[in-house]
Design an enzyme around this catalytic site. Structure first.
Site, PDB file in Angstrom:
ATOM      1  N   VAL A  80      17.347  13.920 -40.408  1.00  0.00           N
ATOM      2  CA  VAL A  80      16.141  14.725 -40.262  1.00  0.00           C
ATOM      3  C   VAL A  80      14.999  13.812 -39.844  1.00  0.00           C
ATOM      4  O   VAL A  80      14.970  12.628 -40.181  1.00  0.00           O
ATOM      5  CB  VAL A  80      15.807  15.445 -41.595  1.00  0.00           C
ATOM      6  CG1 VAL A  80      15.580  14.435 -42.714  1.00  0.00           C
ATOM      7  CG2 VAL A  80      14.589  16.346 -41.452  1.00  0.00           C
ATOM      8  N   LYS A 118      12.619   8.978 -39.160  1.00  0.00           N
ATOM      9  CA  LYS A 118      13.975   9.487 -38.958  1.00  0.00           C
ATOM     10  C   LYS A 118      14.857   8.999 -40.095  1.00  0.00           C
ATOM     11  O   LYS A 118      14.941   7.798 -40.365  1.00  0.00           O
ATOM     12  CB  LYS A 118      14.520   8.995 -37.617  1.00  0.00           C
ATOM     13  CG  LYS A 118      15.941   9.444 -37.293  1.00  0.00           C
ATOM     14  CD  LYS A 118      16.314   8.945 -35.906  1.00  0.00           C
ATOM     15  CE  LYS A 118      17.717   9.360 -35.513  1.00  0.00           C
ATOM     16  NZ  LYS A 118      18.058   8.911 -34.143  1.00  0.00           N
ATOM     17  N   ASP A 146      22.206   8.505 -21.618  1.00  0.00           N
ATOM     18  CA  ASP A 146      22.117   9.903 -22.058  1.00  0.00           C
ATOM     19  C   ASP A 146      20.745  10.482 -21.705  1.00  0.00           C
ATOM     20  O   ASP A 146      20.093  11.114 -22.532  1.00  0.00           O
ATOM     21  CB  ASP A 146      22.376  10.015 -23.551  1.00  0.00           C
ATOM     22  CG  ASP A 146      22.695  11.453 -23.985  1.00  0.00           C
ATOM     23  OD1 ASP A 146      23.181  12.221 -23.129  1.00  0.00           O
ATOM     24  OD2 ASP A 146      22.459  11.795 -25.154  1.00  0.00           O
ATOM     25  N   ASP A 161       7.773 -12.623 -46.486  1.00  0.00           N
ATOM     26  CA  ASP A 161       8.490 -12.622 -47.760  1.00  0.00           C
ATOM     27  C   ASP A 161       7.691 -11.943 -48.869  1.00  0.00           C
ATOM     28  O   ASP A 161       8.113 -11.904 -50.022  1.00  0.00           O
ATOM     29  CB  ASP A 161       8.848 -14.045 -48.189  1.00  0.00           C
ATOM     30  CG  ASP A 161       7.632 -14.966 -48.248  1.00  0.00           C
ATOM     31  OD1 ASP A 161       6.493 -14.473 -48.124  1.00  0.00           O
ATOM     32  OD2 ASP A 161       7.832 -16.190 -48.405  1.00  0.00           O
ATOM     33  N   ASP A 184      -0.674  -2.037 -13.409  1.00  0.00           N
ATOM     34  CA  ASP A 184       0.774  -1.974 -13.178  1.00  0.00           C
ATOM     35  C   ASP A 184       1.050  -1.211 -11.891  1.00  0.00           C
ATOM     36  O   ASP A 184       1.609  -0.115 -11.892  1.00  0.00           O
ATOM     37  CB  ASP A 184       1.457  -1.306 -14.376  1.00  0.00           C
ATOM     38  CG  ASP A 184       2.960  -1.204 -14.215  1.00  0.00           C
ATOM     39  OD1 ASP A 184       3.528  -2.007 -13.438  1.00  0.00           O
ATOM     40  OD2 ASP A 184       3.559  -0.322 -14.860  1.00  0.00           O
ATOM     41  N   GLY A 196      19.188  17.456 -37.347  1.00  0.00           N
ATOM     42  CA  GLY A 196      20.419  17.342 -36.575  1.00  0.00           C
ATOM     43  C   GLY A 196      21.560  16.953 -37.473  1.00  0.00           C
ATOM     44  O   GLY A 196      21.404  16.779 -38.681  1.00  0.00           O
TER      45      GLY A 196
END
Length: 571
Positions: free
Chosen positions: A79, A95, A191, A453, A381, A75
């Site tokens: 990528v 990503k 969205d 760490d 659930d 996009g």
């Protein structure tokens, strides 16, 4: 994805993300994601608020093999490709986002907000973010490996380009569950569209996952309404275009999705974006007889109750879950598997440190490794919240396993260590996963995540950084006192492995991973490096064939909002 309206209008998104990531003005330009690792925030926050935080001192190639990874999508912002974890050999989706393409501080804050929100979420139908890495030029997000393609492509691949009602209702039921979970956690997606749901695999029964939180934000009921017009023209709600909206904008989008799943076409069609948006604002749509002749009244009623211009009259996510259409094909639930019941009864035998380690391991598992445990979770659930309450656990265990309520409550309370009153998805997995996942590779990977760490030890400070205020210093110290180590307060890798293996010694083979931890542990983990070459991020270019259903402009799986082209609002 697209933006409806002026891209300069951002006032409602500048400071209300609820994550406390800080201002982009305070970020060192040499590492614009370094503030995600600000340890000063960890001690005063819950673990769920610390998920995106972490140290940024390694680059992604130290943990993942980037060579020859298959490209899953491309996009304008980057990528997505397959990578392999060096310890476990498991494949993940990575990503890659270009930070140099970010034009201003506001876009940087949007990207940080996307990462932070993804890190908070823990639901079977929401894409999981595992880790993030960054350097001066790139951000790498390690996510679930879902290779089943977008819901839009699956829809277009059907012979008549639409689902039968039973399958459509099943998909919508999962979508509504994910969105209700978001809204209960004060997150609005903004969205929702077919392109933003991926299938885990190519199997027809594959699970779907909600992705792309680039436009998402925290929104609390009663606060000032959102006003930034964002979204995708086919799916955007009328009040979003008008610049005055709440979380109900997501429910309009679900109405559009339901319409498309049963018909194979969008409810609002026009040649130009302005014309589409004008129809949306009027709520001008129809149910053509030749398309909806075979669609039930329940399905049409469900859609009509969502595609209402007045958001106050629109169904909420909770009301949508109760609509008859989503239950027309319900079947009596099967009993809970004996293995699951037994392990829920036995998990309390584990020490606090075992529980902590198991939750880290459970979080890192890929969808294909979870198998039928997702079905077992859904049996508990019963309300479809993506979380299990004490009442649900009591009712299910009493009915399925004939356990007395006192035993059920004890099981729940031993899991409910953060006193939220809910068992989350990853916590359920930690309590029920099979012993096969307790191999050396997964345990070594868990050690690496817990050694914050990377000094070769898990210290009390590491755990304190991990859990935030979910455990007191005294509780952490007591947990370490129960482990035989050479250096007090520090656990080396050999000691870590021996301690976890002791769970299955002396006949204590419980058959699965058990955990009572109620902390959503190490759900994300950040790293940074300035040494990775830009060539490591080279992307290929794959294009999809034209689809009968119009694809939303700018739609790319996993796409970030960092480099979006605005759409024009209707006159």
């Amino acid at each position: 994805m697209g933006t409806c309206g002026s891209k300069q209008k951002r006032p409602e998104d500048k400071s209300k993300n609820g994550v406390g990531l800080g201002s982009a003005d305070d970020v060192d330009p040499s590492d614009r994601f370094s503030d995600l690792a600000a340890g000063k925030r960890r001690p005063s926050q819950h673990l769920t608020q610390n998920l995106v935080d972490g140290e940024f001192n390694r680059h992604v190639s130290e943990v993942y093999d980037l060579r020859q990874g298959k490209i899953l999508g491309t996009g304008v912002s980057g990528v997505v490709r397959l990578v392999r974890h060096r310890d476990t050999g498991e494949q993940f989706a990575m990503k890659v986002l270009s930070l140099t393409a970010i034009e201003d501080d506001a876009q940087l804050e949007e990207l940080k907000n996307e990462v932070a929100i993804m890190g908070e979420l823990d639901h079977p139908n929401i894409m999981r973010l595992y880790e993030c890495f960054s350097n001066e030029e790139h951000l790498w997000l390690i996510m679930e490996n879902c290779q089943g393609g977008e819901l839009l492509d699956r829809l277009n691949g059907l012979p008549e380009h639409h689902y039968d009602e039973k399958t459509a209702a099943t998909l919508v039921k999962k979508i509504v569950s994910a969105v209700r979970y978001l809204h209960l956690h004060d997150v609005v997606h903004r969205d929702l569209k077919l392109e933003n749901f991926l299938f885990e695999s190519e199997d027809m029964e594959s699970e779907i996952k909600l992705i792309d939180f680039g436009f998402s934000r925290h929104y609390h009921k009663g606060e000032e309404h959102m006003n930034l017009p964002v979204g995708t023209p086919f799916y955007v709600a009328p009040e979003v275009i008008g610049g005055d909206y709440t979380e109900e904008c997501d429910m309009w989008s679900i109405g559009v999705i339901a319409y498309m799943l049963v018909s194979g076409r969008p409810p609002f069609m026009a040649a130009e974006e302005n014309a589409i948006l004008a129809k949306v604002q009027r709520g001008a749509y129809e149910f053509p007889r030749h398309v909806f002749d075979s669609v039930s009244d329940h399905a049409i009623d469900f859609i009509q109750r969502l595609l209402i211009v007045d958001p106050d009259k629109r169904m909420t996510a909770e009301q949508a879950q109760d609509h008859p259409w989503l239950h027309d094909w319900d079947e009596p639930p099967a009993p809970i598997k004996v293995e699951v019941v037994e392990n829920l009864k036995k998990f309390s035998q584990l020490s606090a440190f075992h529980k902590l380690a198991h939750e880290v391991i459970a979080f890192s598992l890929q969808p294909q490794q979870i198998g039928d445990l997702r079905d077992e979770f859904h049996k508990f659930d019963t309300e479809g919240l993506g979380e299990i309450t004490i009442q649900e656990m009591r009712e299910v265990l009493e009915a399925s396993a004939h356990l007395p309520s006192e035993t059920c409550d004890a099981i729940f309370e031993s899991l409910n260590m953060d006193h939220t009153g809910k068992i989350h998805w990853v916590e359920f997995l930690a309590a029920t996963l099979r012993r096969s996942h307790m191999d050396d590779a997964h345990m070594r990977a868990a050690f690496d995540r817990m050694d914050r760490d990377h000094d070769g030890f898990i210290s009390e400070a590491d755990v304190r950084d991990l859990v935030g205020i979910d455990m007191t210093a005294d509780e952490i110290h007591a947990m370490f006192n129960g482990i035989h180590v050479a250096t007090p307060g520090k656990i080396a890798l050999p000691e870590f492995l021996d301690y976890l293996r002791s769970e299955f010694k002396d006949g204590n083979d419980l058959g699965c991973i058990r955990s009572t931890s109620k902390r959503r542990l190490i759900l994300t983990h950040g790293h940074s490096s300035n040494s990775l070459r830009s060539s490591d991020c080279d992307s290929g270019d794959e294009s999809l064939p034209p689809a009968p259903v119009p694809q939303a402009r700018g739609a790319v799986a996993y796409e970030s909002c960092a480099t979006l082209k605005p759409l024009t609002s209707p006159e």
